[in-house]
Design a protein around this motif. Structure first.
Motif, short mmCIF file in Angstrom:
data_model
loop_
_atom_site.label_atom_id
_atom_site.label_comp_id
_atom_site.label_asym_id
_atom_site.label_seq_id
_atom_site.Cartn_x
_atom_site.Cartn_y
_atom_site.Cartn_z
N PHE A 187 -41.07 70.28 -81.63
CA PHE A 187 -42.44 69.77 -81.76
C PHE A 187 -43.44 70.92 -81.84
O PHE A 187 -44.43 70.82 -82.55
CB PHE A 187 -42.76 68.86 -80.58
CG PHE A 187 -41.84 67.67 -80.48
CD1 PHE A 187 -42.00 66.57 -81.30
CD2 PHE A 187 -40.79 67.66 -79.58
CE1 PHE A 187 -41.15 65.48 -81.23
CE2 PHE A 187 -39.93 66.57 -79.49
CZ PHE A 187 -40.12 65.48 -80.32
N ASP A 224 -42.62 62.89 -78.48
CA ASP A 224 -42.83 64.28 -78.08
C ASP A 224 -42.94 64.37 -76.56
O ASP A 224 -42.73 63.40 -75.83
CB ASP A 224 -44.05 64.87 -78.79
CG ASP A 224 -45.34 64.17 -78.40
OD1 ASP A 224 -45.32 63.32 -77.48
OD2 ASP A 224 -46.39 64.48 -79.01
N GLN A 225 -43.32 65.56 -76.07
CA GLN A 225 -43.37 65.78 -74.62
C GLN A 225 -44.38 64.88 -73.94
O GLN A 225 -44.24 64.55 -72.75
CB GLN A 225 -43.70 67.24 -74.31
CG GLN A 225 -42.67 68.24 -74.84
CD GLN A 225 -43.02 68.78 -76.20
OE1 GLN A 225 -43.49 68.04 -77.07
NE2 GLN A 225 -42.81 70.06 -76.40
N GLU A 267 -37.51 70.88 -77.27
CA GLU A 267 -38.95 71.02 -77.12
C GLU A 267 -39.57 71.83 -78.25
O GLU A 267 -40.63 71.50 -78.77
CB GLU A 267 -39.26 71.67 -75.77
CG GLU A 267 -39.08 70.75 -74.58
CD GLU A 267 -39.51 71.40 -73.29
OE1 GLU A 267 -39.81 72.61 -73.30
OE2 GLU A 267 -39.57 70.70 -72.26
#
Length: 251
Positions: free
Chosen positions: A140, A58-59, A137
């Motif tokens: 998520f 994820d980020q 993005e």
């Protein structure tokens, strides 16, 4: 043909074949022009999807295990590109699978495919991965929101009482409380009305079967028709408003 698709996608070997479809649980969507080739028809394009178990970052760089619906192969004949056939094929798949494009993963998308996703579905902010898949993005963000709605909050652990003691305590509380509808003034009156309004909202909402029937009855061959998803609709509204401003001369 395999050769033309391989050259366009810069692949060393074909990733879609009849033998692979038999051994793997993938689905293939074909768009065909039935009037060409002397009435025998010709394939305009194809789209292959399937569920893949992936380990994603994820980020924040945290590892997440997921099994999203993934686009594994997508091709439209080069002489028929930029005619809306790719979007028609892709929208049909989205409607059939009932999924938003942002919640999907994409296996080694070509630069043309990435431009296609950015143009029609506003998918631009991808999260770098160590594998060949591309996710965006919002994948998520929407996944976290869905999981938080599904997982109930855990009640705090309290003292465990014997069943007989708990039963006697409940009976004493019921004896103290006045019978309905004599509700003490310190208790909120909207509890009953809120329950009634909740039941009315549930009864008035459409069932899943009705939703599926509405999707099934919609003609899949209509090129202007697109699946009704919130994120996709907001993307298309932004594109339409920007086009209208440019046509009127506003910048």
């Amino acid at each position: 043909s395999h050769g033309t698709a391989l050259q366009a996608q810069h692949l060393p070997a074909p990733v879609t074949s009849a033998s692979k479809l038999q051994s793997q649980r993938h689905q293939l969507y074909l768009l065909k022009d039935g009037e060409s080739n002397g009435g025998r028809g010709v394939v305009v394009g194809f789209l292959k999807v399937g569920y893949k178990k992936l380990f994603l970052l994820d980020q924040q760089g945290a590892h997440i295990e997921a099994e999203p619906l993934s686009v594994l192969d997508f091709y439209v004949a080069e002489n028929l590109q930029r005619h809306g056939y790719g979007r028609e094929l892709f929208d049909f798949m989205l409607q059939h699978k009932n999924v938003e494009p942002v919640m999907m993963a994409y296996d080694r998308p070509s630069p043309k495919f990435l431009s296609f996703l950015a143009k029609h579905y506003c998918l631009t902010q991808s999260v770098p991965q160590v594998n060949n898949f591309v996710v965006f993005e919002a994948f998520f963000l929407n996944r976290a929101a869905t999981q938080s709605r599904k997982v109930p909050l855990r009640k705090p652990d309290g003292e465990i009482k014997p069943y007989s003691l708990m039963e006697r305590e409940v009976v004493r509380q019921e004896q103290k409380a006045p019978p309905w509808p004599f509700v003490p003034p310190h208790l909120p009156q909207e509890s009953v009305s809120s329950q009634r309004s909740h039941s009315l909202s549930v009864e008035s909402s459409p069932s899943r079967a009705a939703t599926r029937a509405a999707l099934a009855s919609a003609p899949g061959s209509n090129r202007d028709q697109s699946p009704r998803f919130p994120l996709t609709e907001r993307c298309r509204e932004k594109r339409t408003s920007s086009l209208n401003r440019s046509q009127l001369g506003f910048h």
